[in-house]
Scaffold this active site. Structure first.
Site: not given
Ligand code: TRP
Length: 335
Positions: A117, A199, A202
């Site tokens: 991140k 996978k 969104k």
């Protein structure tokens, strides 16, 4: 939940970071409803974790409620599970501070999620991103759970939680139960309709079927699903050669309960032009009652508020017990 002490306790947090999709549903959430039979279950929306990356306040507020509605619509019964919002239970922040002082800089530096991140959000490498696992340890340890259901990417966080708990217990005695990661009975692994190698996510909305998608959108997404370029258009299961078809077969099989053999027979000689809309159709029918129920619940804000209120009360009762014990052990003066 009194009188059910024999049930093992389970707790998990969910980031209210976006709309739920078919991959979330078939892969995990669908199986959660039944868990309450065997476990005492706590689930919370981890809104405090989401702000480690910048959020639009109005969106976060809205998602915190919408996501609760969606989970309930998926079968997570608030009567049988404790559902709450993390920021409604101040003990999370309180224990988190304490545990910060029992967590080493070095061990946080080694967390893979922090490394990922902070390389993705170079302009906002805030201290919260760094101490994220400590808040997560507090989330967990407050409730003394036996199990923490998490995906593969969160296992390291349960590991560090165990390390922190063990360190604390070795100084102060048995304060925290040492939780185990719970690897759920594997739900289906669903891939993106346009990217069958990855996978369902969104971040690629055209290949992602959201629980709140309208039937016509679902139908369109399935019609445009990637299959393969071979000319035979033959429906059979081969994950290597035909990942797109395999993914669609998996979705169809998970929903209808049919085996791959049965599906191959059903679509024998019919081609993708028949197969793809057929998969879309069973998905539409599977998601219809969920969407309708979620839409109904979203309009009933008083009900959702009440679920959150009662959830927070039940959660705080357990959490505060642990927090009081911790405060006492470390020498905070009690009155
Ligand atoms: N970090 C988890 C995730 O991103 C969410 C989470 C926060 C969580 N606190 C938790 C999961 C406690 C399990 C237990 O998915």
């Amino acid at each position: 939940m009194e009188g059910q002490e024999t049930k093992k306790r389970m707790l998990s947090g969910i980031q209210p970071s976006g709309d739920l999709h078919l991959g979330n549903y078939l892969g995990a959430i669908k199986n959660w409803a039944d868990r309450a039979e065997d476990y005492e279950c706590y689930y919370f929306m981890a809104d405090m974790h989401t702000i480690t990356v910048r959020q639009e306040p109005a969106d976060l507020r809205k998602r915190s409620l919408n996501q609760l509605a969606q989970y309930i619509a998926c079968g997570l019964d608030p009567e049988k599970n404790v559902l709450f919002l993390q920021s409604h239970v101040p003990a999370h922040a309180q224990l988190s501070w304490v545990l910060n002082c029992y967590t080493m800089f070095g061990e946080l530096s080694r967390m893979t999620q922090f490394k990922d991140k902070s390389s993705k959000h170079k302009d906002n490498i805030n201290a919260g991103l760094f101490t994220y696992p400590v808040l997560m340890a507090a989330d967990i340890l407050l409730y003394q759970p036996d199990y923490v259901p998490v995906g593969e990417d969160q296992k390291q966080h349960v590991e560090i939680t165990r390390d922190i708990a063990q360190r604390f217990n070795s100084i102060y005695g048995d304060v925290f139960k040492i939780p185990e990661p719970f690897i759920a009975k594997t739900g289906a692994r669903i891939y993106g309709l346009t990217t069958p190698g990855d996978k369902m996510s969104k971040s690629i909305p055209e290949g992602c079927v959201f629980l709140m998608d309208k039937p016509e959108d679902i139908a369109r997404k399935f019609k445009r699903a990637i299959t393969d370029s071979d000319s035979e258009h033959c429906v059979y299961f081969d994950r290597e050669k035909k990942p797109g078809v395999a993914n669609l077969m998996n979705i169809y099989s998970t929903i209808t309960g049919k085996t791959y053999e049965e599906i191959e027979k059903e679509f024998d000689g019919k081609g993708y032009g028949v197969f793809k809309p057929a998969v879309g159709e069973v998905v539409i029918e599977q998601l219809r009652p969920i969407r309708e129920e979620a839409e109904r619940l979203i309009k009933d804000k008083a009900y959702l508020n009440d679920v959150y209120l009662q959830g927070a009360e039940r959660a705080a009762y357990i959490a505060n017990k642990t927090l009081r014990k911790v405060y006492k052990k470390i020498g905070f003066y009690q009155i």
